[in-house]
Design an enzyme around this catalytic site. Structure first.
Site, short mmCIF file in Angstrom:
data_model
loop_
_atom_site.label_atom_id
_atom_site.label_comp_id
_atom_site.label_asym_id
_atom_site.label_seq_id
_atom_site.Cartn_x
_atom_site.Cartn_y
_atom_site.Cartn_z
N CYS A 120 -10.92 -4.18 -6.07
CA CYS A 120 -11.27 -5.58 -6.24
C CYS A 120 -11.32 -5.84 -7.74
O CYS A 120 -11.25 -4.92 -8.55
CB CYS A 120 -12.63 -5.84 -5.63
SG CYS A 120 -12.69 -5.33 -3.90
N ARG A 175 -5.48 -7.19 -8.35
CA ARG A 175 -6.33 -6.15 -7.79
C ARG A 175 -6.71 -6.41 -6.35
O ARG A 175 -7.25 -5.53 -5.67
CB ARG A 175 -7.63 -6.05 -8.60
CG ARG A 175 -7.41 -5.49 -9.95
CD ARG A 175 -8.68 -5.56 -10.77
NE ARG A 175 -8.55 -4.65 -11.87
CZ ARG A 175 -9.01 -3.41 -11.88
NH1 ARG A 175 -9.67 -2.93 -10.85
NH2 ARG A 175 -8.82 -2.63 -12.92
N TRP A 212 -10.17 -7.00 -2.11
CA TRP A 212 -9.20 -6.31 -1.27
C TRP A 212 -10.08 -5.55 -0.27
O TRP A 212 -10.75 -4.60 -0.63
CB TRP A 212 -8.34 -5.35 -2.08
CG TRP A 212 -7.28 -4.68 -1.26
CD1 TRP A 212 -6.02 -5.15 -0.99
CD2 TRP A 212 -7.38 -3.40 -0.61
NE1 TRP A 212 -5.35 -4.25 -0.20
CE2 TRP A 212 -6.16 -3.18 0.05
CE3 TRP A 212 -8.37 -2.44 -0.49
CZ2 TRP A 212 -5.90 -2.03 0.79
CZ3 TRP A 212 -8.13 -1.30 0.25
CH2 TRP A 212 -6.90 -1.10 0.88
N ASN A 228 -16.71 -3.53 -7.30
CA ASN A 228 -15.40 -2.91 -7.05
C ASN A 228 -15.66 -1.44 -6.81
O ASN A 228 -16.32 -0.79 -7.63
CB ASN A 228 -14.49 -3.10 -8.28
CG ASN A 228 -13.21 -2.28 -8.15
OD1 ASN A 228 -12.71 -2.06 -7.05
ND2 ASN A 228 -12.69 -1.83 -9.28
N GLY A 229 -15.17 -0.91 -5.69
CA GLY A 229 -15.39 0.50 -5.37
C GLY A 229 -15.80 0.64 -3.92
O GLY A 229 -15.64 -0.30 -3.13
N GLU A 243 12.23 5.51 -2.51
CA GLU A 243 11.78 4.33 -3.26
C GLU A 243 12.39 3.06 -2.67
O GLU A 243 11.70 2.04 -2.53
CB GLU A 243 12.15 4.51 -4.75
CG GLU A 243 11.88 3.33 -5.66
CD GLU A 243 10.41 2.88 -5.71
OE1 GLU A 243 9.54 3.58 -5.18
OE2 GLU A 243 10.17 1.79 -6.26
N LYS A 300 10.18 0.01 -1.14
CA LYS A 300 10.30 -1.38 -1.63
C LYS A 300 10.55 -2.32 -0.46
O LYS A 300 9.96 -3.38 -0.36
CB LYS A 300 11.48 -1.50 -2.58
CG LYS A 300 11.42 -1.40 -4.04
CD LYS A 300 10.33 -1.79 -4.90
CE LYS A 300 9.03 -1.09 -4.74
NZ LYS A 300 8.61 -0.30 -5.85
N GLU A 329 7.27 -2.69 1.77
CA GLU A 329 6.14 -3.44 1.22
C GLU A 329 6.45 -4.92 1.01
O GLU A 329 5.57 -5.75 1.09
CB GLU A 329 5.60 -2.80 -0.06
CG GLU A 329 6.53 -2.79 -1.25
CD GLU A 329 5.86 -2.24 -2.50
OE1 GLU A 329 6.54 -1.57 -3.27
OE2 GLU A 329 4.65 -2.47 -2.70
N HIS A 363 18.14 16.96 12.12
CA HIS A 363 16.91 17.64 12.57
C HIS A 363 15.94 16.66 13.22
O HIS A 363 14.76 16.97 13.32
CB HIS A 363 16.27 18.37 11.38
CG HIS A 363 17.21 19.36 10.77
ND1 HIS A 363 17.54 20.55 11.38
CD2 HIS A 363 17.94 19.30 9.64
CE1 HIS A 363 18.42 21.19 10.63
NE2 HIS A 363 18.67 20.45 9.57
N LYS A 372 -2.13 -4.79 -6.66
CA LYS A 372 -1.34 -4.16 -7.71
C LYS A 372 -1.98 -2.87 -8.20
O LYS A 372 -1.31 -1.92 -8.53
CB LYS A 372 -1.19 -5.15 -8.88
CG LYS A 372 -0.37 -4.66 -10.04
CD LYS A 372 1.10 -4.64 -9.70
CE LYS A 372 1.97 -4.05 -10.80
NZ LYS A 372 3.22 -3.52 -10.25
#
Ligand code: F6R
Length: 605
Positions: free
Chosen positions: A2, A27, A74, A98-99, A478, A482, A485, A501, A600
């Protein structure tokens, strides 16, 4: 994950709190709130959704005051609704956090037995009620210090007191917290970025410290209430890099500024006259290094995985990579001759910061590859190598990934040279090739039109696969990350050789499959894997510098990537994949810069 802000001033603080919260939205952006004190009243306003929503509420029903705290959330404990949004206030105290408070359940039970009533499902409310309890017979600082003794987990806190309406108390354990200074106004914030529009004079709290802020003064204390002095850092100018300009969103801006990202980074590290790399001060003499250990999360971890192939190719060293959330709990046999490298754009990622801390506790020499140079990870590392990418605002990392790979490549090359693993001719040639990278990226960006057409295939797709071998494999990972998300579509990144496999079972008529096949030692093998995919109905997009050598009329699209140097292929393969994720998300009308459920900077575990 947050963002918190606090302002003590001689004038109204509401609009500055709102502006800071907007800067902090990277955040978390699922709810927002503010608390101010005016005429001895605690005014609390909060809502689910973005800061814009909070702004609308404040327009109709202002929260006046010359002192206040704010929060963007968040969600960790409790769904993102108005009740769970911060601040969490009692009659006399208001807290932003925050935490994560890991023992909140047991604390809640104890407080409930004592008669305290909880309004929310959050872990934070235990802090509010503990402070409320201890305020009965002590002053704010003592009440906060007493409450902190009971908390397990991580926190950065901003606390307002109704009956002492000129102070904000800040406290830090695990989660970052900065203090800013100005005339008749002082600040508390999750990071310097939150405060940058108001001041460039910053101090950082260390773990276990608290601070008391008024409009005219800032005092710092340790857990035993001893006063401590703090260095004031003067931050560099923000060069307007956070403005959108003509771009629709930050992600497209950041994708298209990658040639400049590369140029800026090369300017920092390449000596064009001597054709050498300006990287000195290795914390361990590269000749004495016995292994390199690379650690990061998400996209940053993918850059580590690409670097593994480069280091193995260019040097005689062993390399290990690990995601930070695993590294921090593994029984690593630390070795003083191993170079531990931590990669992070934000420099605030909780798992990466904890992994670094563990390496430090074991007395290892640490290096961090960082974008935000004022960050906690940068401040805690023995050696910081910035990527010089400038602020990255889009939640999905693009230019920072390119910058991380570039620094890792340059570092691998320099270590190779110092260890005598590469001859002078080859070294100079590799450096000269690097100078062509910005133009190569520029050419890769020209694939956008074709990518836009291919992106339409994803609208009806159930999922997709990204396949590559060697250093193209982490690029496949990657590309899949992308796409997931940004467009919320399922995507798998796989080493092409693993398809038989198991994952081949996923291939069915029309499934989009992206094949990364540069002309390297894996080329023929990857192309065989591609043929197997096409034979089972996969709709293939082939990206290669030698796509004309591949004959199969059932390939849906071929994209030509430029060629500079085999080792530079990961950079050039990345661009079309970023564009693909971007255009699929755009077609699906997703929020490009703020994808759902994400933030972020991942400042909680
Ligand atoms: C994906 C993305 C994340 C970050 C990860 C680490 O696009 O941005 O996977 O790469 O959260 O963040 P940093 O690099 O700030 O440590």
């Amino acid at each position: 994950m947050c963002g918190i802000i606090g302002i003590a001033s001689n004038k109204s603080v509401t609009s500055n709190i709102i502006n800071s919260l907007k800067r902090l939205e990277y955040r978390g952006y699922d709810s927002a709130g503010i608390a101010t004190i005016s005429k001895k009243n605690l005014n609390e306003k909060k809502c689910s959704g973005r800061v814009e929503e909070l702004e609308k509420i404040l327009f109709n029903s202002p929260a006046q005051g010359n002192i206040g705290i704010g929060h963007v959330r968040w969600a960790t404990h409790g769904i993102p609704n108005e009740v769970n949004a911060h601040p969490h206030s009692s009659e006399i105290v208001s807290v932003v956090h925050n935490g994560i408070i890991e023992n909140s359940n047991s604390l809640k039970k104890k407080l409930e037995k004592e008669g305290y009533k909880f309004k929310s499902q959050t872990d934070t409310e235990v802090i509010t009620l503990l402070i409320t309890k201890y305020l009965k017979d002590s002053n704010p600082i003592d009440a906060v210090l007493k409450s902190l003794e009971y908390l397990e987990g991580s926190f950065a806190l901003g606390i307002l007191f109704k009956d002492q309406s000129d102070i904000i108390i800040g406290a830090r354990r695990g989660s970052p917290l900065a203090v800013g200074y100005s005339n008749n106004e002082n600040y508390l914030g999750s990071d310097s970025y939150a405060l940058k529009a108001m001041t460039n004079k910053i101090s950082y709290l260390d773990d276990g410290e608290i601070c008391k802020i008024t409009k005219d003064s800032v005092e710092f204390f340790d857990v035993s209430k001893n006063k401590i002095n703090k260095k004031i850092l003067v931050l560099s100018e923000d060069k307007n890099e956070t403005k959108l300009g003509d771009y629709k969103n930050f992600m497209s801006k950041e994708i298209f500024e990658q040639p400049t990202t590369i140029k800026n980074c090369l300017n920092e590290y390449i000596d064009k006259i001597r054709n050498d790399i300006n990287l000195y001060d290795f914390p361990i003499d590269p000749k004495k290094i016995n292994k390199i250990f690379l650690v990061g999360c998400g996209t940053a971890y993918h850059s580590c995985q690409v670097a593994k192939y480069w280091i193995e190719e260019l040097t005689d060293l062993n390399v290990e990579t690990e995601v930070a959330s695993e590294f921090r709990y593994r029984k690593i046999r630390f070795n003083p001759n191993t170079l531990y490298i931590f990669v992070s754009q934000s420099g605030e990622t909780a798992d990466t910061a904890a992994a670094l801390e563990i390496a430090k506790k074991n007395k290892m020499k640490t290096c961090s590859i960082i974008n935000v140079v004022e960050s906690s990870i940068a401040r805690n590392s023995d050696w910081v190598v910035p990527i010089h990418a400038g602020p990255e605002i889009g939640v999905a990392s693009t230019k920072a990934f390119i910058g991380q790979m570039l620094v890792l490549y340059i570092m691998s090359l320099k270590i190779s040279k110092i260890r005598g693993n590469i001859d002078d001719k080859n070294y100079i040639e590799k450096i000269k090739n690097l100078k062509n990278l910005p133009q190569g990226i520029e050419n890769s960006l020209k694939t956008e039109e074709l990518i836009q057409i291919f992106a339409k295939d994803f609208l009806s797709a159930k999922g997709s696969m990204f396949l590559g071998r060697g250093s193209s494999f982490p690029i496949a990972l990657e590309g899949a990350l992308k796409l997931k998300e940004l467009s919320y579509l399922h995507a798998e990144g796989y080493p092409a050789g693993e398809m038989k496999h198991g994952p081949l079972a996923l291939i069915e008529d029309g499934l989009p499959v992206i094949i990364l096949a540069p002309k390297d030692k894996y080329f023929e093998k990857t192309i065989s894997n591609m043929q197997e995919v096409i034979a089972r109905g996969g709709k293939v997009l082939l990206i290669s510098d030698k796509h004309d050598e591949v004959i199969n009329e059932n390939i849906r699209f071929k994209i030509e990537m430029p060629f500079i140097d085999e080792l530079l292929n990961p950079f050039l393969l990345t661009i079309p994949l970023q564009l693909l994720a971007y255009h699929v998300a755009l077609l699906k009308k997703c929020d490009i810069d703020k994808p759902r459920n994400l933030a972020k900077s991942v400042t909680v575990e």
